[in-house]
Design an enzyme around this catalytic site. Sequence first.
Site, PDB file in Angstrom:
ATOM      1  N   SER A  92       0.872  -1.183   0.000  1.00 45.63           N
ATOM      2  CA  SER A  92       0.000   0.000   0.000  1.00 45.63           C
ATOM      3  C   SER A  92       0.905   1.228   0.000  1.00 45.63           C
ATOM      4  O   SER A  92       2.121   1.098   0.067  1.00 45.63           O
ATOM      5  CB  SER A  92      -0.926  -0.016   1.208  1.00 45.63           C
ATOM      6  OG  SER A  92      -0.149  -0.089   2.362  1.00 45.63           O
ATOM      7  N   GLU A 129      -0.080  10.807 -10.618  1.00 46.32           N
ATOM      8  CA  GLU A 129      -1.191   9.992 -11.136  1.00 46.32           C
ATOM      9  C   GLU A 129      -2.455  10.269 -10.335  1.00 46.32           C
ATOM     10  O   GLU A 129      -2.403  10.865  -9.264  1.00 46.32           O
ATOM     11  CB  GLU A 129      -0.853   8.489 -10.987  1.00 46.32           C
ATOM     12  CG  GLU A 129       0.374   8.055 -11.731  1.00 46.32           C
ATOM     13  CD  GLU A 129       0.757   6.606 -11.413  1.00 46.32           C
ATOM     14  OE1 GLU A 129      -0.013   5.908 -10.722  1.00 46.32           O
ATOM     15  OE2 GLU A 129       1.841   6.192 -11.847  1.00 46.32           O
ATOM     16  N   LYS A 131      -5.452   8.949  -7.930  1.00 44.13           N
ATOM     17  CA  LYS A 131      -5.652   7.846  -6.981  1.00 44.13           C
ATOM     18  C   LYS A 131      -7.097   7.389  -7.138  1.00 44.13           C
ATOM     19  O   LYS A 131      -8.034   8.038  -6.668  1.00 44.13           O
ATOM     20  CB  LYS A 131      -5.362   8.277  -5.551  1.00 44.13           C
ATOM     21  CG  LYS A 131      -5.428   7.099  -4.584  1.00 44.13           C
ATOM     22  CD  LYS A 131      -4.915   7.456  -3.213  1.00 44.13           C
ATOM     23  CE  LYS A 131      -4.769   6.213  -2.362  1.00 44.13           C
ATOM     24  NZ  LYS A 131      -6.015   5.450  -2.216  1.00 44.13           N
ATOM     25  N   ARG A 152      -6.068  -7.993  -3.739  1.00 42.06           N
ATOM     26  CA  ARG A 152      -4.916  -7.706  -2.908  1.00 42.06           C
ATOM     27  C   ARG A 152      -4.899  -8.587  -1.659  1.00 42.06           C
ATOM     28  O   ARG A 152      -3.861  -9.062  -1.240  1.00 42.06           O
ATOM     29  CB  ARG A 152      -4.952  -6.225  -2.511  1.00 42.06           C
ATOM     30  CG  ARG A 152      -3.833  -5.782  -1.643  1.00 42.06           C
ATOM     31  CD  ARG A 152      -3.831  -4.252  -1.595  1.00 42.06           C
ATOM     32  NE  ARG A 152      -2.769  -3.774  -0.746  1.00 42.06           N
ATOM     33  CZ  ARG A 152      -2.860  -3.611   0.561  1.00 42.06           C
ATOM     34  NH1 ARG A 152      -4.001  -3.903   1.167  1.00 42.06           N
ATOM     35  NH2 ARG A 152      -1.852  -3.161   1.253  1.00 42.06           N
TER      36      ARG A 152
END
Length: 726
Positions: A92, A129, A131, A152
């Site tokens: 993360s 970028e 999110k 994940r």
Amino acid sequence: MTPGQDMSSPAKDDAAARVAGLRAQLHRHAHSYYTLDAPEIPDAEYDRLYQALQALETQHPELASADSPTRRVGAKPLAMFASVRHTVPMLSIRTETDTEASGAKNFDSRMRKELGLSAADPPVEYVAELKFDGLAMSLRYEDGVLVQAATRGDGEVGEDVTQNMRTIKQIPLWLNPHPNPLPQAGEGMNPEAGSLSLGEGAGVRVPAVLEVRGEVYMRRADFEALNEAQRELIAGGAKGEKTFVNPRNAAAGGVRQLDPAIAARRRLSFFAYGIGELTPPGAGGPVFDTHLQLLLTLKSWGFPVAEQTARAYGASELIAFHQAIGAARDGLPYDIDGVVYKVNSLACQKTLGFVSREPRWAVAHKYPAQEQITTVVAIDVQVGRTGKLTPVAKLAPVFVSGVTVTNATLHNEDEARRKDVRVGDTVIVRRAGDVIPEVVGVLLERRTGDALPFTMPRHCPVCGSDALRLEGEADYRCSGGLFCAAQRKEAILHFAHRRAVEVEGLGDKLVEQLVDAGLVRTLPDLYKLGFATLAQLERMAGKSANKLLTALEKSKQTTLPRFVFGLGIRHVGDSTAKALALHFGNLAAVMAATPERLLQVADVGPVVATSIHTFFEQPHNREVVEQLRACGVTWSEGEPATGVAPKPLAGKTFVITGTLPTLGRDEAKDRLEAAGAKVAGSVSKKTDYVLAGADAGSKLAKAQELGVAVIDEASMLALLGSASAA
Ligand code: IVH
């Protein structure tokens, strides 16, 4: 000829070649359509290719393959998900909770320090970028073919959701073995334009193993459509169905669907933002120097990469990116909860390394949350200037998107029912941009109290008059227009209007002052104003006070239609007021008229009749009318027009379908009914006319089948025109 017919005795190789060819074409067109949003062929052509492939695969089951475009849906439901151990853990990112510019400054200072840079050194190169607000996904490709998709999980072990991910059309089933232009370092991105474009460069071969990491999300429009469909299911009595509170929630539900057919209907989307395992790292496989190169290569392999991705030098450009995206956030077709900054050089990333489970070289810089959880303290009903009743949830104060929110509108009865918000509930509140705060949904699992479902009051909470919801309308309205404190200003302005009794010079500023100072509460108070009172008002010299008094005096001599219009009865415009005056001749008769009598007036349908009748039923409204007459407002009254207004469409049955160019469906219905017609819901042999607008569907077809006359709005108005002329 169907696509498979010439295949009665095909050479097997020939079939295999055709299957491969069709799969490649479909793959390319799906990418153009779903990822690039730039289709090269019409949908029908795509469908033709798809059906041709399906036919070949049916004829040659031995050519079946899990990575065929025909297999995106159709896998069997699972009993449970298998576990997947990630070869490269899914990490993360550290979150910068400071939503202001300092969030970017802190990160840049840390990077400079860790990289041993001094003030004299040039700015660090970053990639900024979006999110995305969805779920992390790892997509594993072996020799260019999608073999596994995993969530994940805890970062080490996730769940195998391959079947579901295959249904996402933006996810390539194979990597595009393109001519391989790899941008050189320093190329390929246009930070001004803020979009990714490939430069010319060396080729990149498809790697033996590639894990693409990215986010599965749901576009807002797809979310709305899904909830709409869910609501229909629920309304139809489907058990176990529910609506979703936000796109992320809905996406999560779709990813973890055991039945891939259901997952496919969720219309999920995907953005790539990084990689996991990549082999071979050397030996002719792709070698990347920068994160940007990596993203561009992912893009050329067929993955969606957000076009807002940008190169940024130093803290100032990160801040500029954060601000620009923050301003554009509400206009994006999907939710984001921040931006992500990443050190561009992979060598520097390596130097920086990791702290516990987070890379040092990346940070998420958040925006103020647009959604928060709070509790409902009460549900109030507010009355607007025009008498509209709006249920409003009173909330325990909560900080959402930069402001403290204590109220959220529930819009109207249907919305409040649909959301089923009750006092004591824990709810999600959303505030996006300047939009008024909204309750998105109730956390039903936290409902403890025994609060009953909300119901709209049947009386105005301000003045106690009847609250009325007319047919075809979403809102309840107070019918005490002349008396209700909430509607005072509007009622006075309307009464003073040029087409009503006309009080010259009585505009909204003045009405505002008169009402706010408590000088005028209801209309008759206007005629009790004296010179001294008026002259002391702001912007009111003696001259203008005198002018107003003269205008008020003049307004007392009016006509019945003007007076009736001036009362501000909902749906009674000046032409209806004229029709009423003509029909009844005097006010007493209008006031005493039953809905049935009112229906006999040209121009009056059932909705208008109910509105008029309820208005005069309110004792307060009647009192105001009496007081106005006592103040000297007068008009000449006559005898009612003889007989009943002609109803030239009496006995005719209409059906309305489609969208009419100017009239609402309810308005059209009311006008037809006012002319004596009956408006039915379905077409039968008894139907005289079908009134059809744009996008008319099955009713129009039925009319044509039965030979019923089909007319458009213009013809209907012509019928009505000749009706009132008759
Ligand atoms: S990079 C090693 N980039 O945010 C860094 N993550 O905690 C791995 N996310 O659940 C993450 N947009 O799914 C990265 N542009 C982006 C992202 C992004 C959204 C999610 C990610 C993860 C969380 C980070």
